[in-house]
Scaffold this motif. Sequence first.
Motif, PDB file in Angstrom:
ATOM      1  N   UNK A 121       0.882  -0.927   0.192  1.00  7.78           N
ATOM      2  CA  UNK A 121       0.119   0.143   0.139  1.00  7.78           C
ATOM      3  C   UNK A 121       0.789   1.315   0.062  1.00  7.78           C
ATOM      4  N   UNK A 122       0.718   2.199  -0.967  1.00 11.36           N
ATOM      5  CA  UNK A 122       1.699   3.194  -1.105  1.00 11.36           C
ATOM      6  C   UNK A 122       1.031   4.523  -0.640  1.00 11.36           C
ATOM      7  N   UNK A 123       2.019   5.602  -0.157  1.00 12.01           N
ATOM      8  CA  UNK A 123       1.417   6.961   0.125  1.00 12.01           C
ATOM      9  C   UNK A 123       0.486   7.726  -0.741  1.00 12.01           C
ATOM     10  N   UNK A 124      -0.668   7.708  -0.416  1.00 15.81           N
ATOM     11  CA  UNK A 124      -1.777   8.602  -1.152  1.00 15.81           C
ATOM     12  C   UNK A 124      -1.294   9.999  -1.020  1.00 15.81           C
ATOM     13  N   UNK A 125      -0.535  10.671  -1.923  1.00 14.61           N
ATOM     14  CA  UNK A 125      -0.404  12.160  -1.698  1.00 14.61           C
ATOM     15  C   UNK A 125      -1.347  13.131  -2.089  1.00 14.61           C
ATOM     16  N   UNK A 126      -2.532  12.819  -2.509  1.00 15.07           N
ATOM     17  CA  UNK A 126      -3.583  13.456  -2.490  1.00 15.07           C
ATOM     18  C   UNK A 126      -4.138  13.951  -1.095  1.00 15.07           C
ATOM     19  N   UNK A 127      -3.786  13.076  -0.012  1.00 18.60           N
ATOM     20  CA  UNK A 127      -4.011  13.297   1.487  1.00 18.60           C
ATOM     21  C   UNK A 127      -2.886  14.244   2.338  1.00 18.60           C
ATOM     22  N   UNK A 128      -1.853  14.587   1.552  1.00 19.76           N
ATOM     23  CA  UNK A 128      -0.694  15.356   2.017  1.00 19.76           C
ATOM     24  C   UNK A 128      -1.270  16.890   2.112  1.00 19.76           C
ATOM     25  N   UNK A 129      -0.404  17.711   3.048  1.00 21.35           N
ATOM     26  CA  UNK A 129       0.505  17.107   3.808  1.00 21.35           C
ATOM     27  C   UNK A 129      -0.122  16.229   5.169  1.00 21.35           C
ATOM     28  N   UNK A 130       0.806  15.411   5.656  1.00 25.13           N
ATOM     29  CA  UNK A 130       0.405  14.817   6.758  1.00 25.13           C
ATOM     30  C   UNK A 130       1.269  15.224   7.996  1.00 25.13           C
ATOM     31  N   UNK A 131       0.700  15.261   9.070  1.00 28.05           N
ATOM     32  CA  UNK A 131       1.301  15.994  10.411  1.00 28.05           C
ATOM     33  C   UNK A 131       1.279  15.044  11.729  1.00 28.05           C
ATOM     34  N   UNK A 132       2.242  15.021  12.297  1.00 28.48           N
ATOM     35  CA  UNK A 132       2.266  14.125  13.569  1.00 28.48           C
ATOM     36  C   UNK A 132       2.504  15.499  14.602  1.00 28.48           C
ATOM     37  N   UNK A 133       2.073  15.348  15.865  1.00 23.57           N
ATOM     38  CA  UNK A 133       2.279  16.275  17.032  1.00 23.57           C
ATOM     39  C   UNK A 133       3.076  15.879  18.230  1.00 23.57           C
ATOM     40  N   UNK A 134       3.920  16.336  18.782  1.00 21.62           N
ATOM     41  CA  UNK A 134       4.454  16.091  19.964  1.00 21.62           C
ATOM     42  C   UNK A 134       4.429  17.150  21.098  1.00 21.62           C
ATOM     43  N   UNK A 135       4.288  16.649  22.177  1.00 20.08           N
ATOM     44  CA  UNK A 135       4.353  17.621  23.375  1.00 20.08           C
ATOM     45  C   UNK A 135       4.666  17.051  24.727  1.00 20.08           C
ATOM     46  N   UNK A 136       4.688  17.769  25.856  1.00 19.43           N
ATOM     47  CA  UNK A 136       4.870  17.300  27.134  1.00 19.43           C
ATOM     48  C   UNK A 136       6.050  16.101  27.354  1.00 19.43           C
ATOM     49  N   UNK A 137       7.118  16.691  26.752  1.00 20.28           N
ATOM     50  CA  UNK A 137       8.273  15.428  26.968  1.00 20.28           C
ATOM     51  C   UNK A 137       8.590  15.504  28.418  1.00 20.28           C
TER      52      UNK A 137
END
Length: 285
Positions: A214-230
């Motif tokens: 299964x390949x990346x569907x670039x029509x859904x880009x941009x993709x984002x992930x979030x980081x906090x509270x390290x």
Amino acid sequence: MGILSNNLANKLPVIHVVMVAVVMLSSIVYGAGNFLEVFEPTFGGSRVRVFGPGNTQLALTLDRGSGSGFRSKREYLFGRIDMQIKLVPGNSAGTVTTFYLSSDQSTGRHDEIDFEFLGNVSGQPYTIHTNVFSQGQGNREQQFHLWFDPTLNFHTYTILWNPQLIMFKIDQTPIRVFRNYENEGIPFFPKVQPQRIYASLWNADDWATQGGRVKTDWSKAPFSAYYRNFNIDTSINGAWRTHDLDANGRMRLRWVQKNYMIYNYCTDWNRFSQNLPPECKKYGV
């Protein structure tokens, strides 16, 4: 970062699970740390975005141009590192979000402790990939699915590393323990080289999702992930120094491994046709 070969990835089952939200109470109080004080970008330019009061949140973005990543400014030899992460929602196939420790990889004999989150098509669970490297040698993968949807809210991912063990936790639930059996003649354990904390979001659609089928569907880009509270605890008197599983931890670990583990290198006789890695016997395999 530890990467399974396509041949190995193709062996992994595609499992359909029902996501069940389980609330786990944490005994750790997470402070809102300043990312700019502790971390620095590694690649991606403006795709690494620090925001919020006191620079307490960080977003990584992946588009057709590039992924993105950051690392700690300091190195650490042992400690407990917690990071709250919210993963890429929706169709995340082909994407890999990471949170890991690594020493200097230019030596060819680096140590590494990995959390990698392998995206999937909408409605399918993320695969949680863990691995341990010592002196440039890895191949100690275990993989899991989750008992919740990791894209709806932040969850706490923990790497606890002391001279006796490495423990991977999710919301204070242990999912894997890798022990130091050096005193019993098994020298595979990272214990000498200090490591930095790393995180990244990148495209790996040649292997990440269902063995690259299964390949990346670039029509859904941009993709984002979030980081906090390290949380980074390397204190001399920190509980992490002697931490091990108690009765409740052993029960939780058995529950996760029975219900959500989908790959264990210690049971892969096709891959290790001559001999399993020596620590596997200590783990009861």
